[in-house]
Design a protein around this motif. Structure first.
Motif, PDB file in Angstrom:
ATOM      1  N   ARG A 132       2.240   1.808  -3.364  1.00 37.02           N
ATOM      2  CA  ARG A 132       1.214   2.194  -4.316  1.00 37.02           C
ATOM      3  C   ARG A 132       1.046   3.712  -4.345  1.00 37.02           C
ATOM      4  N   ILE A 133       1.165   4.345  -3.194  1.00 41.61           N
ATOM      5  CA  ILE A 133       1.006   5.797  -3.130  1.00 41.61           C
ATOM      6  C   ILE A 133       2.333   6.511  -3.384  1.00 41.61           C
ATOM      7  N   LEU A 134       3.387   6.006  -2.802  1.00 42.43           N
ATOM      8  CA  LEU A 134       4.641   6.762  -2.789  1.00 42.43           C
ATOM      9  C   LEU A 134       5.604   6.355  -3.881  1.00 42.43           C
ATOM     10  N   GLY A 135       5.242   5.360  -4.678  1.00 42.76           N
ATOM     11  CA  GLY A 135       6.216   4.857  -5.633  1.00 42.76           C
ATOM     12  C   GLY A 135       7.201   3.956  -4.920  1.00 42.76           C
ATOM     13  N   ASN A 190       0.828  -1.213   0.000  1.00 39.04           N
ATOM     14  CA  ASN A 190       0.000   0.000   0.000  1.00 39.04           C
ATOM     15  C   ASN A 190       0.856   1.254   0.000  1.00 39.04           C
TER      16      ASN A 190
END
Lengths: 188, 168, 297
Positions: free
Chosen positions: A168-171, A165
């Motif tokens: 997914r947001i932060l690369g 997760n």
């Protein structure tokens, strides 16, 4: 409060120690940090419950996330959480870390923090009063007593889920996984 | 000199120097200068020499139906206390603007923000790098055609919570 | 012989208990000065129990050994200090040994911090050594004045010479030295106004940045022992020591509480201000005391 009970101290020194010595590291992400200085200083005096501000994540065992979490601050939050030593407890402060609060449709705010790091308890409100921090602390005592404050165990068990997760947001994250052995197996 | 006279004098002075420029004073201590894109640097220099020493902010409006961006430079004068707004419109399809750094150095951060949020290119600004956003891959978020709700659904809401994941 | 061995075991434990009591008391009194209720007096013990049960992370062998070295240094210094008629290592070294062994604690911390590889640690360590440079000069003058006055380097002899209210604070040269020592006491203990070494707000507690769990527990034990050493030395050198532990403890308590009031109300010195201050007033008083001691002799 059973801080004075010697028999309980002898029986469960570990639990009692963690209960009555919560050293907080508070992450000044948003407006919630304004409630922390009165809590720590003369007006409400958190030190009488053993709650102290810690200087670094290594020394702390209570993590207060005060206010909304933007995408950019999620990265240091995850790092700070991983730097803390076990057992560690997390409390989300204010309605923004719970479900986004007034930033529910913002393009740059994390909506639910407990998808990225485990949270042991929430303090709802916008803003919560300083007293609610003490209520949260007493609830946390009860949870530690019953062995219910297991956020750090949840993090270890489901590390792959949390790390996915976060990425997914932060690369791609630029630090190695905290529990490399958990990354291989599937725990979905 | 009466109070209203300062705005009036300034208005006439600007009109005598610049063509294609509208100047109005909607109320006391306000001055609105609407000018064209090429002239804006000269107008700012002119106003700076007249005591408008501070650039307070640069704002941007997305007029999606006219296919234009409107840039507003807020200037303020400590001597006369007048707040001046210098407005100009630029093309939305190819938003390029000359940087205002040679006139006001602090324009750099404001331009950086507008570049990030609206995608306006400022020629001559050496530091157009992300300011608030982290690894943004979409169109700039303050444009009117950016659908925030759809973006939130696509980015944040699709991530399952731990209970959902465990229950399948 | 047996008594000596018992004393060797008992005196560090006693020092630890008194040091921890002082830590708890200081938190309570500070809270009352701030008009707060304050934590219970046992709070440092609760913190230590928690820290020992927390998981800790090591950064290498020197990181562990530095903490041990620092703690060992403090324990050894305690063995040299007479505590109410109890002095396990009375026969050897005396003041000179104490002077050298007191540097072991910062040295251990520096070794440990070098392994931690955190920039805040390096800043904290360099500040610690600069501060030691600041207080070692007046401290040396103070010690020299005392040794000149009593014509001995043995701390036991000095305590014996002061018996029956012939305290050295009542004679002129050593009064000046006592003032100097009292001013540099917070610098030796590393508390406000000289807590620039471990300033939590600016360099995140300096040398202790990477410490967590057991390491931090050992560091706080070391701090408690250090508190004992600094104050016990003052009582021994200037207030005539004591024959029995109770009197000694009461004298320590008085010194500690007076020092604490200063500690509670003063803000923090910057490092160069601290050096400027330490090399000005305490050094002046200590030097004057040394000159007078030499002349009077």
């Amino acid at each position: 409060m059973d801080r004075g009970k010697i028999s309980k101290w002898l029986k469960y020194p570990e639990k009692m120690g963690h209960k009555y010595s919560l050293w907080a590291i508070y992450f000044a992400t948003g407006c919630g940090i304004m409630e922390i200085p009165p809590v720590l200083t003369s007006r409400w005096d958190a030190e009488r419950f053993g709650v102290l501000p810690a200087a670094t994540p290594r020394q702390a065992n209570l993590f207060l996330i005060t206010g909304y979490v933007s995408v950019k601050t999620l990265r240091p939050i995850v790092r700070t959480y991983e730097l803390m030593r076990e057992p560690k407890y997390t409390v989300g402060f204010g309605s923004c870390p719970i479900n986004g609060g007034m930033y529910w449709d913002s393009y740059n705010t994390i909506k639910r923090v407990d998808k990225y790091i485990p949270i042991d308890g929430w303090i709802a409100g916008c803003m919560p009063r300083p007293e609610s921090i003490f209520i949260a602390v007493t609830k946390l005592w009860m949870m530690i007593d019953k062995g219910a404050a297991t956020g750090y165990i949840r993090y270890r068990e489901n590390y792959r889920y949390y790390r996915e997760n976060q990425e997914r947001i932060l690369g791609k994250l630029d630090w190695p996984p905290l529990y490399p052995e958990k990354m291989g197996e599937d725990n979905g | 000199m009466k109070i209203m006279d300062r705005e009036e004098n300034l208005r006439e002075e600007i009109l005598s120097v610049f063509k294609n420029t509208e100047v109005s004073s909607p109320k006391r201590k306000r001055l609105t200068v609407i000018t064209e894109k090429a002239l804006i640097s000269e107008v700012m220099k002119f106003l700076k020499d007249r005591g408008f020493k501070q650039l307070c902010a640069i704002s941007c409006i997305d007029w999606i139906e006219e296919k234009e961006f409107e840039l507003i430079y807020h200037l303020s004068s400590f001597e006369s206390g007048i707040h001046a707004m210098v407005k100009t419109k630029i093309d939305r399809e190819n938003p390029v603007m000359k940087s205002m750094i040679p006139v006001f150095t602090n324009a750099q951060t404001y331009e950086r923000e507008i570049w990030e949020m609206f995608g306006v290119q400022f020629e001559g600004n050496p530091r157009l790098i992300p300011l608030f956003l982290d690894r943004w891959r979409d169109i700039p978020p303050f444009r009117k055609d950016f659908d925030i709700r759809e973006y939130v659904k696509r980015t944040f809401d699709v991530i399952p919570s731990l209970e959902e994941k465990q229950n399948g | 012989m047996v008594i000596k061995i018992v004393e060797m075991i008992v005196s560090p434990i006693l020092a630890f208990v008194i040091g921890v009591f002082f830590l708890g008391l200081s938190r309570k009194i500070m809270a009352r000065i701030h008009r707060r209720y304050g934590p219970p007096i046992t709070q440092p013990i609760i913190d230590m129990i928690k820290l020992f049960y927390q998981k800790s992370v090591s950064h290498g062998i020197l990181f562990d050994l530095g903490v041990v070295l620092s703690l060992t240094g403090s324990v050894v210094v305690i063995l040299f200090i007479p505590f109410g008629g109890m002095c396990p290592l009375s026969g050897s070294g005396g003041l000179l040994a104490i002077l050298y062994l007191m540097l072991l604690a910062p040295l251990g911390m520096a070794l440990s911090g070098g392994e931690g590889a955190n920039p805040n640690i390096s800043i904290g360590i360099s500040r610690k050594f600069i501060l030691s440079l600041g207080y070692e000069v007046p401290f040396l003058f103070v010690i020299l004045a005392i040794m000149t006055h009593y014509k001995t380097i043995s701390i036991v002899e000095i305590v014996r010479a002061q018996q029956g209210l012939h305290w050295s604070i009542f004679s002129l040269p050593l009064l000046l030295s006592a003032i100097a020592y009292f001013i540099i006491l917070p610098a030796i203990l590393g508390i406000r106004p000289f807590d620039i070494v471990s300033a939590p707000q600016e360099i995140a507690s300096g040398p202790m940045v990477e410490y967590g769990g057991k390491y931090l527990a050992f560091a706080s034990i070391d701090h408690a022992l250090h508190l004992f050493i600094g104050i016990a030395l003052f009582v021994d050198l200037f207030l005539g020591g004591a024959r029995e532990p109770i009197t000694f403890f009461i004298k320590m308590l008085v010194v500690f509480i007076i020092g604490l009031f200063i500690n509670a109300v003063f803000p923090r010195f910057r490092i160069e201000q601290a050096i400027k201050f330490l090399w000005k007033w305490p050094t002046f008083f200590a030097f004057l005391g040394l000159i007078v001691a030499l002349v009077v002799r």
